[in-house]
Write an enzyme that holds these catalytic residues in place. Structure first.
Site, mmCIF file in Angstrom:
data_model
loop_
_atom_site.group_PDB
_atom_site.id
_atom_site.type_symbol
_atom_site.label_atom_id
_atom_site.label_comp_id
_atom_site.label_asym_id
_atom_site.label_seq_id
_atom_site.Cartn_x
_atom_site.Cartn_y
_atom_site.Cartn_z
ATOM 1 N N ALA A 135 -5.794 10.848 7.480
ATOM 2 C CA ALA A 135 -4.438 10.814 6.954
ATOM 3 C C ALA A 135 -3.356 11.033 8.029
ATOM 4 O O ALA A 135 -2.353 10.301 8.037
ATOM 5 C CB ALA A 135 -4.310 11.836 5.829
ATOM 6 N N ASP A 191 -5.757 3.279 7.997
ATOM 7 C CA ASP A 191 -7.183 2.943 8.099
ATOM 8 C C ASP A 191 -7.413 1.483 8.441
ATOM 9 O O ASP A 191 -8.463 1.131 8.976
ATOM 10 C CB ASP A 191 -7.884 3.234 6.758
ATOM 11 C CG ASP A 191 -8.166 4.714 6.553
ATOM 12 O OD1 ASP A 191 -7.725 5.517 7.400
ATOM 13 O OD2 ASP A 191 -8.813 5.048 5.553
ATOM 14 N N GLY A 201 -0.241 4.273 0.165
ATOM 15 C CA GLY A 201 -1.110 5.352 0.628
ATOM 16 C C GLY A 201 -0.338 6.216 1.606
ATOM 17 O O GLY A 201 0.900 6.208 1.637
ATOM 18 N N PHE A 202 -1.072 6.965 2.428
ATOM 19 C CA PHE A 202 -0.405 7.862 3.369
ATOM 20 C C PHE A 202 0.500 7.085 4.327
ATOM 21 O O PHE A 202 1.620 7.492 4.603
ATOM 22 C CB PHE A 202 -1.449 8.658 4.157
ATOM 23 C CG PHE A 202 -2.060 9.759 3.350
ATOM 24 C CD1 PHE A 202 -1.368 10.937 3.130
ATOM 25 C CD2 PHE A 202 -3.314 9.618 2.779
ATOM 26 C CE1 PHE A 202 -1.915 11.963 2.375
ATOM 27 C CE2 PHE A 202 -3.880 10.633 2.029
ATOM 28 C CZ PHE A 202 -3.176 11.809 1.814
ATOM 29 N N GLY A 203 0.012 5.935 4.828
ATOM 30 C CA GLY A 203 0.800 5.162 5.783
ATOM 31 C C GLY A 203 2.025 4.552 5.130
ATOM 32 O O GLY A 203 3.164 4.729 5.593
ATOM 33 N N VAL A 233 -1.714 -7.444 -4.054
ATOM 34 C CA VAL A 233 -1.489 -8.578 -3.154
ATOM 35 C C VAL A 233 -2.790 -9.349 -3.005
ATOM 36 O O VAL A 233 -3.833 -8.779 -2.669
ATOM 37 C CB VAL A 233 -0.950 -8.096 -1.787
ATOM 38 C CG1 VAL A 233 -0.923 -9.237 -0.784
ATOM 39 C CG2 VAL A 233 0.429 -7.508 -1.965
ATOM 40 N N GLY A 266 0.833 -1.210 0.000
ATOM 41 C CA GLY A 266 0.000 0.000 0.000
ATOM 42 C C GLY A 266 0.864 1.254 0.000
ATOM 43 O O GLY A 266 1.602 1.502 0.953
ATOM 44 N N GLU A 325 -18.329 18.485 2.717
ATOM 45 C CA GLU A 325 -17.504 19.155 1.698
ATOM 46 C C GLU A 325 -18.077 18.925 0.304
ATOM 47 O O GLU A 325 -18.161 19.846 -0.513
ATOM 48 C CB GLU A 325 -16.065 18.629 1.770
ATOM 49 C CG GLU A 325 -15.330 19.121 3.009
ATOM 50 C CD GLU A 325 -13.875 18.679 3.058
ATOM 51 O OE1 GLU A 325 -13.566 17.577 2.561
ATOM 52 O OE2 GLU A 325 -13.055 19.437 3.598
HETATM 53 C C1 LIG Z 1 -13.107 11.084 -0.108
HETATM 54 C C2 LIG Z 1 -12.157 11.055 1.068
HETATM 55 C C3 LIG Z 1 -11.816 12.234 1.696
HETATM 56 C C4 LIG Z 1 -10.968 12.224 2.773
HETATM 57 N N1 LIG Z 1 -10.640 13.409 3.374
HETATM 58 C C5 LIG Z 1 -9.751 13.439 4.376
HETATM 59 C C6 LIG Z 1 -9.330 14.669 4.952
HETATM 60 O O1 LIG Z 1 -9.801 15.739 4.552
HETATM 61 N N2 LIG Z 1 -8.413 14.633 5.943
HETATM 62 C C7 LIG Z 1 -7.879 13.458 6.385
HETATM 63 O O2 LIG Z 1 -7.017 13.477 7.268
HETATM 64 N N3 LIG Z 1 -8.263 12.274 5.893
HETATM 65 C C8 LIG Z 1 -9.171 12.230 4.887
HETATM 66 N N4 LIG Z 1 -9.554 11.033 4.343
HETATM 67 C C9 LIG Z 1 -9.066 9.788 4.951
HETATM 68 C C10 LIG Z 1 -7.648 9.471 4.501
HETATM 69 O O3 LIG Z 1 -7.562 9.577 3.109
HETATM 70 C C11 LIG Z 1 -7.291 8.060 4.956
HETATM 71 O O4 LIG Z 1 -7.391 8.015 6.360
HETATM 72 C C12 LIG Z 1 -5.884 7.694 4.532
HETATM 73 O O5 LIG Z 1 -5.788 7.693 3.132
HETATM 74 C C13 LIG Z 1 -5.506 6.317 5.081
HETATM 75 O O6 LIG Z 1 -4.215 6.020 4.659
HETATM 76 P P1 LIG Z 1 -3.779 4.499 4.448
HETATM 77 O O7 LIG Z 1 -2.327 4.533 4.127
HETATM 78 O O8 LIG Z 1 -4.253 3.669 5.566
HETATM 79 O O9 LIG Z 1 -4.620 3.999 3.187
HETATM 80 P P2 LIG Z 1 -4.782 4.635 1.748
HETATM 81 O O10 LIG Z 1 -4.275 6.022 1.688
HETATM 82 O O11 LIG Z 1 -6.190 4.364 1.375
HETATM 83 O O12 LIG Z 1 -3.837 3.745 0.839
HETATM 84 C C14 LIG Z 1 -4.042 2.377 0.651
HETATM 85 C C15 LIG Z 1 -3.248 1.951 -0.564
HETATM 86 O O13 LIG Z 1 -3.255 0.518 -0.617
HETATM 87 C C16 LIG Z 1 -3.416 0.114 -1.951
HETATM 88 N N5 LIG Z 1 -3.982 -1.246 -1.917
HETATM 89 C C17 LIG Z 1 -5.164 -1.625 -1.389
HETATM 90 N N6 LIG Z 1 -5.306 -2.956 -1.478
HETATM 91 C C18 LIG Z 1 -4.187 -3.428 -2.072
HETATM 92 C C19 LIG Z 1 -3.735 -4.726 -2.423
HETATM 93 N N7 LIG Z 1 -4.462 -5.821 -2.171
HETATM 94 N N8 LIG Z 1 -2.538 -4.856 -3.044
HETATM 95 C C20 LIG Z 1 -1.776 -3.744 -3.303
HETATM 96 N N9 LIG Z 1 -2.154 -2.498 -2.977
HETATM 97 C C21 LIG Z 1 -3.333 -2.340 -2.355
HETATM 98 C C22 LIG Z 1 -4.338 1.166 -2.554
HETATM 99 O O14 LIG Z 1 -4.206 1.227 -3.960
HETATM 100 C C23 LIG Z 1 -3.844 2.436 -1.864
HETATM 101 O O15 LIG Z 1 -2.847 3.095 -2.624
HETATM 102 C C24 LIG Z 1 -10.427 11.007 3.247
HETATM 103 C C25 LIG Z 1 -10.746 9.816 2.599
HETATM 104 C C26 LIG Z 1 -11.608 9.831 1.516
HETATM 105 C C27 LIG Z 1 -11.937 8.539 0.811
#
Ligand SMILES: Cc1cc2nc3c(=O)[nH]c(=O)nc-3n(C[C@H](O)[C@H](O)[C@H](O)COP(=O)(O)OP(=O)(O)OC[C@H]3O[C@@H](n4cnc5c(N)ncnc54)[C@H](O)[C@@H]3O)c2cc1C
Length: 425
Positions: free
Chosen positions: A317, A302, A15-17, A81, A13, A172
């Site tokens: 995030a 998340d 993402g932010f994490g 994955v 992943g 929003e």
């Molecule tokens: C519409 C929306 C608005 C938001 N607004 C805000 C905000 O204003 N402020 C704020 O703080 N937070 C906000 N959030 C929440 C924030 O985006 C999440 O808390 C944050 O992205 C979580 O980070 P993460 O790294 O856990 O997961 P994510 O950022 O979701 O990243 C997960 C990654 O894993 C990848 N992935 C998933 N499954 C697989 C797999 N099986 N194999 C390979 N890759 C995979 C995905 O492609 C993705 O790139 C918002 C979320 C959404 C949906």
């Protein structure tokens, strides 16, 4: 661990994490392999602006390889994955089996429909770039169809947009959609009257923005109503059909567009892979973010269920970023044969924008509303967006919108399937 080689940390992943974990491991004596099913990182806080035709998808996404090429010990591989064998310490993608010494799982969350009949089939979730583009296409198509629709009832249904969930994303999006409609779309579709169009924001609780201080919770619905949004509190939806949203009190809202921002849950794979999960599908982890039976496996963002001071941490995030960094630091400690330390979240505040010159911001114990809060919101989001080009283009789009009340991105592109029913999440 292989004594001849540096330990391999696989991060699933970007993402932010995951991304922040990779960055925090840049100087650790490990090799890092970052996996993601997409080749880009998405800046979710601005996703709703893609759906509201304010920003292009590529302005809020950034290629992961461009980030990873600056990290000398890290590589990126685009792969989904499918399975993890925790006993054998391997992750399995469609093409490869990849061994790891340490694993960081940050695969995010998915829409949670709470078993509402019809929600999974007919509501539009807003969790990925593809979904945001599909929703934008759908909204613009509704206007194209409505202007050709002679039947008033059918026209009204096409022009009613129900948003479910009065959290930051719902509020929003409601504001952004109201501005899109009252500004550019009313000028484009001159024969449709503003009274034909309805944006309805439905929230089951008795206030919007439940996690914000009371002053901000009062400000948000008042401001949205001023913008023409029909805000309904204590409005529990119990069924969604292709033609309506039905409330528990019997009210039926005729609409072909229900946008679901009401809840998120841990991704379903986590429990399928045998990880212990909480009721909402998040993985139960130790205070150090390690999984219970596998100290070499960390779960962040998340996907992780972590309580602090008796309350679960929100799915936002900053939590994911801080957990990404903390998991990386704990792995570096384990490599040096030191024990991992518990994670503690530092809350720096929260914010949401309601529309032009209007936002709610809670920073360092102070609540702000209106123009000042809006400026703070703009600054924080531009600062946190990855990539100079993205910042520049987002600023240009915002300025264009602000000064000319015009949205540049009102295209229904032929290669993006025109949706009349929502995509499956
Ligand atoms: C519409 C929306 C608005 C938001 N607004 C805000 C905000 O204003 N402020 C704020 O703080 N937070 C906000 N959030 C929440 C924030 O985006 C999440 O808390 C944050 O992205 C979580 O980070 P993460 O790294 O856990 O997961 P994510 O950022 O979701 O990243 C997960 C990654 O894993 C990848 N992935 C998933 N499954 C697989 C797999 N099986 N194999 C390979 N890759 C995979 C995905 O492609 C993705 O790139 C918002 C979320 C959404 C949906």
């Amino acid at each position: 661990m292989n004594p001849d080689h540096r330990p391999r940390v696989v991060i699933v992943g970007a993402g932010f994490g995951g991304l922040w974990a990779a960055r925090a491991l840049a100087h650790a004596p490990v090799e890092v392999l970052l996996l993601d099913r997409n080749n880009y990182h998405t800046f979710f806080p601005l996703l709703y602006q893609v759906a509201a035709a304010e920003l292009e998808p590529e302005e809020i996404a950034y290629p992961v390889r461009s980030i990873v090429r600056n990290l000398s010990n890290a590589r990126f591989c685009m792969a989904e994955v499918k399975e993890i064998d925790f006993a054998a310490r391997v992750v399995k993608t469609t093409e490869r089996v990849i061994p790891y010494d340490f694993l960081i799982l940050g695969i995010g969350s998915t829409a949670h429909f709470f078993g509402v009949p019809g929600a999974a089939e007919y509501a539009f979730p807003l969790k990925t770039l593809e979904q945001a583009v599909a929703l934008r296409n759908h909204i613009l198509c509704c206007f194209e169809r409505a202007i050709q629709e002679p039947n008033a009832e059918r026209r009204q249904r096409l022009l009613t947009f129900a948003i479910l969930g009065g959290g930051p994303t719902g509020a929003e999006f409601a504001g952004a959609l109201a501005e899109l409609i009252r500004g550019p779309l009313m000028r484009d579709y001159r024969t449709l009257g503003v009274r034909d169009v309805r944006v309805v924001l439905l929230e089951a609780a008795d206030s919007l923005l439940a996690s914000f201080p009371e002053r901000l919770r009062v400000y948000a619905p008042a401001r949205l109503r001023k913008m023409g949004v029909d805000v309904r509190l204590q409005a529990m939806v119990n069924q969604i059909t292709p033609e309506s949203a039905q409330l528990k009190d019997g009210t039926i809202i005729p609409t072909g567009t229900v946008i679901w921002t009401a809840g998120v849950r841990g991704v379903l794979q986590a429990s399928a892979w045998g990880l212990p999960t909480a009721r909402n599908g998040q993985v139960l982890v130790e205070p150090t973010l390690q999984t219970r039976d596998h100290p070499e496996v960390y779960v962040i963002g998340d996907l992780a269920y972590v309580e602090q001071d008796g309350q679960p941490l929100p799915m936002i995030a900053p939590v994911a970023i801080q957990q990404g960094v903390a998991s990386a630091q704990n792995i570096a400690r384990q490599v040096k044969e030191q024990p991992p330390v518990p994670f503690r979240y530092h809350d720096r505040g929260t914010m949401a924008t309601i529309g032009r010159n209007a936002a709610v911001t809670y920073l360092a114990g102070h609540a702000f509303t209106g123009f000042l809060a809006w400026l703070l919101w703009l600054g924080v989001h531009i600062f946190n967006l990855i990539g100079f080009r993205n910042r520049l283009f987002v600023l240009i789009n915002w300025a264009w919108d602000y000064f000319f009340s015009e949205r540049a991105v009102r295209l229904i592109l032929p290669n993006e399937t025109v949706q009349t029913s929502p995509p499956q999440s």
